[in-house]
Scaffold this motif. Structure first.
Motif, mmCIF file in Angstrom:
data_model
loop_
_atom_site.group_PDB
_atom_site.id
_atom_site.type_symbol
_atom_site.label_atom_id
_atom_site.label_comp_id
_atom_site.label_asym_id
_atom_site.label_seq_id
_atom_site.Cartn_x
_atom_site.Cartn_y
_atom_site.Cartn_z
ATOM 1 N N TYR A 25 1.246 -5.809 -9.257
ATOM 2 C CA TYR A 25 -0.151 -6.100 -9.576
ATOM 3 C C TYR A 25 -0.278 -7.501 -10.184
ATOM 4 C CZ TYR A 25 -4.694 -5.945 -11.868
ATOM 5 O OH TYR A 25 -5.958 -6.243 -12.290
ATOM 6 N N GLN B 100 0.834 -1.211 0.000
ATOM 7 C CA GLN B 100 0.000 0.000 0.000
ATOM 8 C C GLN B 100 0.865 1.256 0.000
ATOM 9 O OE1 GLN B 100 -2.982 0.645 -0.551
ATOM 10 N NE2 GLN B 100 -4.250 -1.133 -0.082
ATOM 11 N N LYS C 266 -6.246 -3.597 -6.165
ATOM 12 C CA LYS C 266 -6.959 -2.519 -6.860
ATOM 13 C C LYS C 266 -6.150 -1.219 -6.811
ATOM 14 C CE LYS C 266 -11.404 -0.114 -7.058
ATOM 15 N NZ LYS C 266 -10.789 1.221 -7.217
ATOM 16 N N SER C 267 -5.545 -0.916 -5.663
ATOM 17 C CA SER C 267 -4.750 0.309 -5.539
ATOM 18 C C SER C 267 -3.563 0.295 -6.492
ATOM 19 C CB SER C 267 -4.243 0.466 -4.096
ATOM 20 O OG SER C 267 -5.316 0.649 -3.203
ATOM 21 N N SER D 201 -10.760 -10.452 6.701
ATOM 22 C CA SER D 201 -10.150 -9.121 6.674
ATOM 23 C C SER D 201 -8.862 -9.121 5.867
ATOM 24 C CB SER D 201 -9.868 -8.637 8.098
ATOM 25 O OG SER D 201 -8.968 -9.516 8.758
ATOM 26 N N ASP E 166 -4.881 0.821 -10.016
ATOM 27 C CA ASP E 166 -5.297 2.217 -10.224
ATOM 28 C C ASP E 166 -4.086 3.139 -10.401
ATOM 29 O OD1 ASP E 166 -7.931 1.487 -10.060
ATOM 30 O OD2 ASP E 166 -8.193 2.114 -7.973
ATOM 31 N N VAL F 64 -9.847 -9.186 2.209
ATOM 32 C CA VAL F 64 -10.326 -7.865 1.776
ATOM 33 C C VAL F 64 -9.144 -6.919 1.560
ATOM 34 C CG1 VAL F 64 -11.612 -5.813 2.502
ATOM 35 C CG2 VAL F 64 -12.596 -8.093 2.839
ATOM 36 N N GLU F 65 -8.214 -6.889 2.505
ATOM 37 C CA GLU F 65 -7.031 -6.026 2.385
ATOM 38 C C GLU F 65 -6.218 -6.385 1.146
ATOM 39 O OE1 GLU F 65 -5.753 -3.541 4.199
ATOM 40 O OE2 GLU F 65 -7.070 -3.490 5.946
ATOM 41 N N TYR F 66 -6.119 -7.663 0.874
ATOM 42 C CA TYR F 66 -5.358 -8.139 -0.282
ATOM 43 C C TYR F 66 -5.967 -7.607 -1.580
ATOM 44 C CZ TYR F 66 -2.964 -11.451 -3.388
ATOM 45 O OH TYR F 66 -2.195 -12.022 -4.378
ATOM 46 N N HIS F 67 -7.269 -7.744 -1.713
ATOM 47 C CA HIS F 67 -7.934 -7.290 -2.943
ATOM 48 C C HIS F 67 -7.931 -5.768 -3.043
ATOM 49 C CE1 HIS F 67 -9.431 -11.091 -4.637
ATOM 50 N NE2 HIS F 67 -9.473 -11.506 -3.376
ATOM 51 N N GLU F 68 -7.979 -5.081 -1.930
ATOM 52 C CA GLU F 68 -7.895 -3.616 -1.954
ATOM 53 C C GLU F 68 -6.514 -3.160 -2.420
ATOM 54 O OE1 GLU F 68 -8.981 -2.113 1.864
ATOM 55 O OE2 GLU F 68 -11.141 -2.380 1.546
ATOM 56 N N LEU F 69 -5.466 -3.863 -1.974
ATOM 57 C CA LEU F 69 -4.114 -3.526 -2.423
ATOM 58 C C LEU F 69 -3.981 -3.763 -3.922
ATOM 59 C CD1 LEU F 69 -1.140 -2.832 -2.171
ATOM 60 C CD2 LEU F 69 -0.707 -5.175 -1.396
#
Length: 635
Positions: A338, A319, A369-370, A359, A373, A362-367
């Motif tokens: 990525y 992140q 995506k970040s 959790s 992006d 979720v954090e893994y998939h959010e990273l």
């Protein structure tokens, strides 16, 4: 009555004496006699039960003393049971602990009464069991420590941090032929690895650890077993991460790192993430399931507790990189990160699918995506960066400008990420059709573009061409302006048509740009040589004086061009040779005819250079080293 008999025994004995006395009377009715007989039988049964209970307590007490003695005999030994010799000694110890546990079960299953012996034996058994449980905690740690396998796997190694760091300087200096297939970054990004289950401990000790786990959990010491088991494997995982120098690091520290240091750290992060998720954690989960799989959610709870801190360490670093400055040189690392996470998605979903691990998932998939992006933002911002890269000084020699090399070599590296970039851009919310059409018209891009990636690549290239056109206007010499544009457009065409990105640009784009650089080549020839060639043509009706003047003026003009244009550069050997041939065909042919006329009308001394001289001197053009002919006079 003996003094050690219980109150219940005294009551039963008194009742039996009373029944016996009543039965001796002769005046009792038959019904009373039958009642007294039944009462006598019942009292006899109660007496027998009490005697059995006493016998049972004595048996239990004997068993407990025997098991306690064997357990305590090892308690004072400073050596661990596992270290004292054959494994059967541990099994014998476990059997004695199991004996104590079964005694507790037996005692607690009896009808609770005020028997002090029952309470004493129960408390004594619990005390022995607690001592044994503490010892078994120590044994678990000892066995694990002695039998832990080194995680010797090919993927533990990683490339040296002295590898090429992709920045503006290296992007200009490297050539794609030397980096094709390696991405100039890290060959480990090429393909995902099949999950391999490794033995984290020697397979032979697993049954013993499982036996300890079974006994401790059956004895309701779940927390105590899990505590030491989790602590050991959490430390082991951190030790493994230490191989990659992946200690906890704050976001601020990551953002303050210079690019070379960060690039090195990212390489290690990628190897650590890949190894932990694809190999280490599946192996760990497999071991946990072997030992604790029979106890419901205990195995998954322990696994998540062990792995969550290490996973968050990896995700937090990712992140920090994702929110860093959106600089072009960071794009490849972001894409590598990525691609790695995307390739490991199924592994993560399988490892952390339960509620406890949601959790992390979720954090893994959010990273992921970040990172995607940020990579998109950098790529889509390239055009503006090129447009803003301006100069007030012309590029010396008219060769391939560093900006052209940077952008095109950047494209060559991007070709290694074709599939990922296309996925990211197609996943993006595309601009409105009106905006797209406007961009196509403004930048002169073909409307038959197959995908958003192709559209953006051509858009960036058009920005580069506009930038080069502006730079060409800085030259005072129009001929050098055309050499500059010819060199740069030719460089773009040659790189693109021989790369994986050819499909993004298409044959039509390549044909159009071949025509462009050929037009600049012809424009150069006209600007430079038409006026010079005019000096040696149209001489048929000229007098000798004018002819002499033409000879002198041609030599001066050629010398001036020679002096200037030998200092210019055409880096591509074939392009330079083709232009030299084209110039030679025009100039040498015209000069040969002119020199023949001069020799007939005047004399050889008026011809300063022979045709062979000119052919030789033309080969010096565009070598990037200025020369002079002022001292070359024919004898």
């Amino acid at each position: 009555m003996e003094g050690d008999k219980s109150a219940d025994e005294h009551v039963i004995a008194a009742a039996q004496h009373l029944v016996k006395a009543l039965k001796d009377r002769t005046s009792l009715s038959d019904e009373v006699r039958r009642t007294l007989a039944d009462l006598d039988i019942h009292l006899a049964a109660m007496t027998e039960a009490k005697e059995d209970e006493t016998t049972s307590f004595k048996e239990i007490e004997g068993r407990l003393k025997s098991a306690e003695a064997k357990i305590m005999s090892l308690q004072s030994n400073c050596l661990k049971i596992w270290d004292t010799g054959p494994s059967n000694q541990l099994l014998e110890y476990l059997q004695n602990v199991e004996e104590v546990r079964s005694i507790i079960v037996s005692l607690e299953s009896m009808v609770l009464n005020k028997n002090r012996k029952q309470s004493r034996l129960t408390n004594q058994a619990h005390s022995v069991l607690q001592i044994a449980m503490v010892r078994l905690q120590e044994e678990v740690i000892n066995i694990l420590a002695q039998s832990k396998q080194c995680f010797e796997h090919a993927y533990v190694s990683f490339h040296s941090c002295e590898e090429t760091v992709v920045d503006e300087e290296t992007m200009v200096s490297i050539e794609y032929d030397s980096i094709e297939g390696t991405s100039c970054l890290d060959s480990s990004r090429a393909e995902s690895e099949e999950c391999i289950i490794m033995d984290l401990v020697h397979p032979g000790v697993v049954p013993y650890i499982k036996s300890i786990a079974d006994l401790m959990l059956a004895s309701h010491y779940v927390q105590e077993f899990c505590q030491v088991f989790i602590r050991f494997w959490k430390d082991a995982l951190y030790e493994y991460l230490g191989l990659f120098c992946m200690q906890q690091i704050s976001i601020e520290d990551v953002l303050r790192m210079d690019w070379a240091s960060l690039n090195c750290r990212i390489k290690k992060w990628r190897q650590a993430t890949k190894n932990v998720i694809a190999f280490y954690l599946p192996s760990e989960k497999n071991l946990f399931d072997q030992i604790l799989g029979e106890f419901g959610s205990v195995s998954s709870t322990c696994f998540i507790e062990v792995s969550k801190d290490a996973m968050m360490c990896l995700l937090n670093f990712g992140q920090a990189v994702a929110i860093g400055p959106l600089l072009p040189e960071r794009l490849f690392c972001l894409l590598d990160m990525y691609e790695l996470l995307r390739g490991l998605c199924q592994d993560v979903d399988a490892l952390f699918c339960v509620n406890h691990g949601n959790s992390i998932q979720v954090e893994y998939h959010e990273l992921m995506k970040s990172l995607g992006d940020s990579a998109k933002a950098i790529f889509l911002g390239l055009g503006n960066r090129i447009a803003s890269n301006t100069s007030t000084t012309p590029f010396q020699g008219g060769g391939v400008h560093p900006l052209t090399k940077y952008v095109i070599n950047y494209f060559m590296l991007l070709s290694e990420y074709y599939v990922t970039l296309r996925f990211l851009l197609e996943d993006r919310e595309v601009e409105s059709s009106v905006e797209v059409v406007d961009t196509l018209v403004r930048l002169d891009i073909s409307s038959e573009i197959p995908c958003p990636l192709a559209f953006h690549l051509q858009s960036i290239t058009s920005r580069l061409e506009s930038n080069l056109e502006d730079r060409s206007n800085l030259y005072k010499d129009d001929s050098l302006k055309h050499i500059f544009l010819m060199n740069n457009i030719h460089y773009m065409v040659q790189k693109i048509k021989n790369s994986k990105l050819r499909t993004c640009f298409g044959d039509e784009w390549i044909k159009i740009h071949i025509v462009k650089y050929v037009q600049h080549e012809k424009s150069y020839e006209r600007k430079t040589w038409n006026s010079i060639i005019s000096l040696i043509t149209g001489y048929e009706k000229l007098g000798k004086a004018v002819l002499k003047e033409r000879c002198r003026n041609f030599s001066i003009a050629f010398e001036e061009v020679y002096k200037n244009q030998t200092g210019w550069t055409i880096p591509d050997i074939d392009l330079r040779a083709d232009l030299n041939v084209s110039i030679g065909l025009r100039v040498i042919h015209a000069y040969r005819t002119f020199a023949g006329k001069v020799r007939k009308s005047l004399s050889e001394k008026h011809i300063k250079y022979t045709e062979e001289d000119l052919e030789e001197y033309l080969l010096d053009f565009f070598q990037g080293s200025a020369k002079s002919l002022n001292h070359h006079w024919r004898r």
